[in-house]
Design a protein around this motif. Structure first.
Motif, PDB file in Angstrom:
ATOM      1  N   ILE A   9      41.159 -39.656 -33.513  1.00  0.00           N
ATOM      2  CA  ILE A   9      41.812 -38.391 -33.171  1.00  0.00           C
ATOM      3  C   ILE A   9      40.745 -37.300 -33.136  1.00  0.00           C
ATOM      4  N   LEU A  10      40.836 -36.450 -32.136  1.00  0.00           N
ATOM      5  CA  LEU A  10      39.894 -35.343 -31.981  1.00  0.00           C
ATOM      6  C   LEU A  10      40.647 -34.025 -31.973  1.00  0.00           C
ATOM      7  N   HIS A  47      41.636 -41.618 -28.863  1.00  0.00           N
ATOM      8  CA  HIS A  47      43.003 -41.937 -28.457  1.00  0.00           C
ATOM      9  C   HIS A  47      43.906 -40.709 -28.337  1.00  0.00           C
ATOM     10  N   ILE A  48      43.707 -39.738 -29.245  1.00  0.00           N
ATOM     11  CA  ILE A  48      44.564 -38.544 -29.288  1.00  0.00           C
ATOM     12  C   ILE A  48      43.668 -37.317 -29.384  1.00  0.00           C
ATOM     13  N   VAL A  49      43.958 -36.305 -28.559  1.00  0.00           N
ATOM     14  CA  VAL A  49      43.202 -35.062 -28.578  1.00  0.00           C
ATOM     15  C   VAL A  49      44.170 -33.913 -28.833  1.00  0.00           C
ATOM     16  N   PHE A  50      43.925 -33.170 -29.895  1.00  0.00           N
ATOM     17  CA  PHE A  50      44.648 -31.925 -30.130  1.00  0.00           C
ATOM     18  C   PHE A  50      43.843 -30.840 -29.433  1.00  0.00           C
ATOM     19  N   THR A  51      44.430 -30.253 -28.416  1.00  0.00           N
ATOM     20  CA  THR A  51      43.733 -29.368 -27.493  1.00  0.00           C
ATOM     21  C   THR A  51      44.328 -27.969 -27.469  1.00  0.00           C
ATOM     22  N   CYS A  52      43.495 -26.998 -27.113  1.00  0.00           N
ATOM     23  CA  CYS A  52      43.961 -25.622 -26.945  1.00  0.00           C
ATOM     24  C   CYS A  52      44.484 -25.377 -25.532  1.00  0.00           C
ATOM     25  N   VAL A  53      44.358 -26.361 -24.670  1.00  0.00           N
ATOM     26  CA  VAL A  53      44.822 -26.226 -23.293  1.00  0.00           C
ATOM     27  C   VAL A  53      46.355 -26.292 -23.274  1.00  0.00           C
ATOM     28  N   PRO A  54      47.016 -25.288 -22.701  1.00  0.00           N
ATOM     29  CA  PRO A  54      48.481 -25.322 -22.613  1.00  0.00           C
ATOM     30  C   PRO A  54      48.948 -26.539 -21.805  1.00  0.00           C
ATOM     31  N   ALA A  55      50.089 -27.077 -22.156  1.00  0.00           N
ATOM     32  CA  ALA A  55      50.620 -28.298 -21.533  1.00  0.00           C
ATOM     33  C   ALA A  55      50.637 -28.218 -20.007  1.00  0.00           C
ATOM     34  N   VAL A  73      44.811 -41.704 -23.125  1.00  0.00           N
ATOM     35  CA  VAL A  73      44.588 -40.668 -24.129  1.00  0.00           C
ATOM     36  C   VAL A  73      45.805 -39.749 -24.149  1.00  0.00           C
ATOM     37  N   GLU A  74      46.291 -39.460 -25.355  1.00  0.00           N
ATOM     38  CA  GLU A  74      47.407 -38.518 -25.495  1.00  0.00           C
ATOM     39  C   GLU A  74      46.834 -37.147 -25.832  1.00  0.00           C
ATOM     40  N   PHE A  75      47.215 -36.137 -25.075  1.00  0.00           N
ATOM     41  CA  PHE A  75      46.753 -34.768 -25.294  1.00  0.00           C
ATOM     42  C   PHE A  75      47.914 -33.961 -25.858  1.00  0.00           C
ATOM     43  N   ILE A  76      47.690 -33.345 -27.007  1.00  0.00           N
ATOM     44  CA  ILE A  76      48.724 -32.585 -27.694  1.00  0.00           C
ATOM     45  C   ILE A  76      48.265 -31.135 -27.832  1.00  0.00           C
TER      46      ILE A  76
END
Length: 181
Positions: free
Chosen positions: A102-103, A125-133, A148-151
């Motif tokens: 997780i990143l 596998h999972i990125v917690f991002t500041c980019v809006p959905a 990759v799941e982007f949250i």
């Protein structure tokens, strides 16, 4: 829930939840900021899993067996956009790690392609991002990151020790009129 507890059936057939072993990699040069320290501490404070921390930048050596962990979190204090931030030892160990990676990433407007390349090379596998959905496809195209799941997440949250400050003071009683985080 991306950190689901594993289940294990005991000798009489009752299933119990087993905490996960989670390693959080961070850069100790950035813990002077309360925001970063609060974010790092919240995992151990709020999780029912086993949380361990390791400094993984500069010349840090990965001397532990990463297969002992179910999940590894790369904290945003390690700026993956800068190739020199993650130590070579941890980088190689992360590439070989087969568990969940997780990143947490911030400042994606800067060196965006470097971040994308590191997500790929490390097998995140999972990125917690500041980019809006609604803008994820423009920054992280599904065709490039199909597994990759982007949250979307925020860069910071109000820590529990500040929860009592929910009623604002009148302007005449405030020490600061303008503040940031």
């Amino acid at each position: 829930d991306f950190l689901r507890s594993k289940t294990k059936e005991n000798s009489i057939g009752i299933t119990r939840k087993k905490p996960l072993n989670i390693l959080i990699l961070y850069d100790n040069k950035f813990i002077h900021s309360n925001t970063i320290m609060d974010h790092l501490k919240c995992f151990a404070f709020y999780s029912r899993n086993n949380i361990l921390y390791a400094i993984a930048t500069d010349k840090a050596t990965c001397a532990m067996n990463l297969s002992l962990f179910d999940t590894i979190i790369i904290h945003s204090s390690i700026q993956l956009g800068c190739h020199t931030k993650l130590s070579p030892s941890y980088e190689e160990s992360l590439k070989k790690f087969h568990g969940l990676k997780i990143l947490f990433v911030q400042n994606e407007y800067d060196t965006t392609e470097n971040v994308r390349q590191r997500i790929e090379s490390l097998g995140v596998h999972i990125v917690f991002t500041c980019v809006p959905a609604e803008h994820l496809e423009a920054v992280y195209p599904l065709s490039r990151f199909p597994h990759v799941e982007f949250i979307p997440t925020l860069t910071a949250y109000v820590p529990s020790y500040l929860e009592d400050y929910t009623t604002p003071k009148p302007l005449s009683e405030r020490t600061f009129v303008i503040g940031y985080r």
